[in-house]
Design a protein around this motif. Structure first.
Motif, short mmCIF file in Angstrom:
data_model
loop_
_atom_site.label_atom_id
_atom_site.label_comp_id
_atom_site.label_asym_id
_atom_site.label_seq_id
_atom_site.Cartn_x
_atom_site.Cartn_y
_atom_site.Cartn_z
N TYR A 36 84.89 8.17 -28.01
CA TYR A 36 85.62 9.12 -27.58
C TYR A 36 87.10 8.61 -27.44
O TYR A 36 88.06 9.31 -27.84
CB TYR A 36 84.93 9.85 -26.40
CG TYR A 36 85.82 10.86 -25.84
CD1 TYR A 36 86.03 12.19 -26.35
CD2 TYR A 36 86.58 10.67 -24.47
CE1 TYR A 36 86.71 12.99 -25.68
CE2 TYR A 36 87.46 11.66 -24.05
CZ TYR A 36 87.43 12.74 -24.70
OH TYR A 36 88.28 13.77 -24.05
N GLU A 37 87.25 7.60 -26.90
CA GLU A 37 88.44 6.91 -26.43
C GLU A 37 89.18 6.54 -27.70
O GLU A 37 90.14 6.70 -27.82
CB GLU A 37 88.38 5.74 -25.34
CG GLU A 37 87.80 6.24 -24.00
CD GLU A 37 89.07 7.01 -23.40
OE1 GLU A 37 89.99 6.80 -23.39
OE2 GLU A 37 88.61 7.91 -22.54
N THR A 39 88.86 7.89 -30.84
CA THR A 39 89.14 8.69 -31.94
C THR A 39 89.91 9.97 -31.24
O THR A 39 90.54 10.72 -32.11
CB THR A 39 87.84 9.43 -32.16
OG1 THR A 39 87.03 10.00 -31.40
CG2 THR A 39 86.88 8.36 -33.13
N SER A 40 90.15 10.06 -29.92
CA SER A 40 90.75 11.33 -29.41
C SER A 40 92.23 10.79 -29.07
O SER A 40 92.53 9.66 -28.90
CB SER A 40 90.16 12.01 -28.37
OG SER A 40 90.12 10.98 -27.14
N SER A 41 93.20 11.57 -29.52
CA SER A 41 94.57 11.38 -28.96
C SER A 41 95.09 11.67 -27.53
O SER A 41 93.92 11.91 -26.89
CB SER A 41 95.50 12.39 -29.81
OG SER A 41 95.24 13.48 -29.33
N ARG A 42 95.95 10.76 -27.10
CA ARG A 42 96.17 11.02 -25.61
C ARG A 42 96.41 12.50 -25.25
O ARG A 42 96.06 12.72 -24.02
CB ARG A 42 97.70 10.33 -25.37
CG ARG A 42 97.47 8.79 -25.43
CD ARG A 42 98.60 8.16 -25.09
NE ARG A 42 98.35 6.63 -25.01
CZ ARG A 42 98.33 6.08 -24.11
NH1 ARG A 42 98.80 6.57 -22.97
NH2 ARG A 42 97.99 4.52 -24.11
N LYS A 43 97.06 13.30 -25.77
CA LYS A 43 96.91 14.83 -25.54
C LYS A 43 95.51 15.58 -25.44
O LYS A 43 95.78 16.46 -24.67
CB LYS A 43 98.17 15.60 -26.80
CG LYS A 43 99.49 14.98 -26.68
CD LYS A 43 100.16 15.68 -27.71
CE LYS A 43 101.48 15.22 -27.47
NZ LYS A 43 102.37 15.89 -28.58
N ASN A 44 94.90 14.91 -26.20
CA ASN A 44 93.26 15.80 -26.33
C ASN A 44 92.45 15.21 -25.46
O ASN A 44 91.29 15.89 -25.12
CB ASN A 44 92.91 15.80 -27.76
CG ASN A 44 93.70 16.64 -28.71
OD1 ASN A 44 94.49 17.58 -28.16
ND2 ASN A 44 93.57 16.11 -29.76
N ARG A 45 92.63 14.16 -24.66
CA ARG A 45 91.74 13.50 -23.72
C ARG A 45 91.70 14.30 -22.42
O ARG A 45 92.56 14.88 -21.81
CB ARG A 45 91.95 12.08 -23.46
CG ARG A 45 92.02 11.25 -24.43
CD ARG A 45 92.02 9.74 -24.06
NE ARG A 45 92.29 9.00 -25.30
CZ ARG A 45 92.94 7.60 -25.39
NH1 ARG A 45 93.56 7.54 -24.15
NH2 ARG A 45 92.91 7.13 -26.13
#
Length: 76
Positions: A36-37, A39-45
């Motif tokens: 999860y960390e 593959t996700s962008s900083r905005k979508n976390r």
């Protein structure tokens, strides 16, 4: 009045099985957290999801470590 011996609420024969299952579940949740960390962008976390996932993985890994120690004869 005589004292009762202290006994585990979980049978000793179940310690290795519980150790394997709780450690496996904890490692799967930890792997999900890392994926999860990565593959996700900083905005979508989501901080809530990160904290929840980390807490659940920590609980499973903690109990898994406890049962592993108990199964190997280290009574804590």
């Amino acid at each position: 009045m005589t004292a009762k011996p202290i006994a585990s609420p979980i049978p000793v024969a179940m310690y290795p099985t519980l150790s394997v299952f709780t450690l496996a579940i904890g490692l799967v949740i930890t792997a999900f957290f890392f994926i999860y960390e990565a593959t996700s962008s900083r905005k979508n976390r989501s901080l809530g999801m990160e904290l929840t996932t980390a807490a659940v993985a920590s609980v499973f890994l903690g109990f898994g470590s406890l049962f592993l120690l108990l199964a190997s004869g280290v009574y804590v």
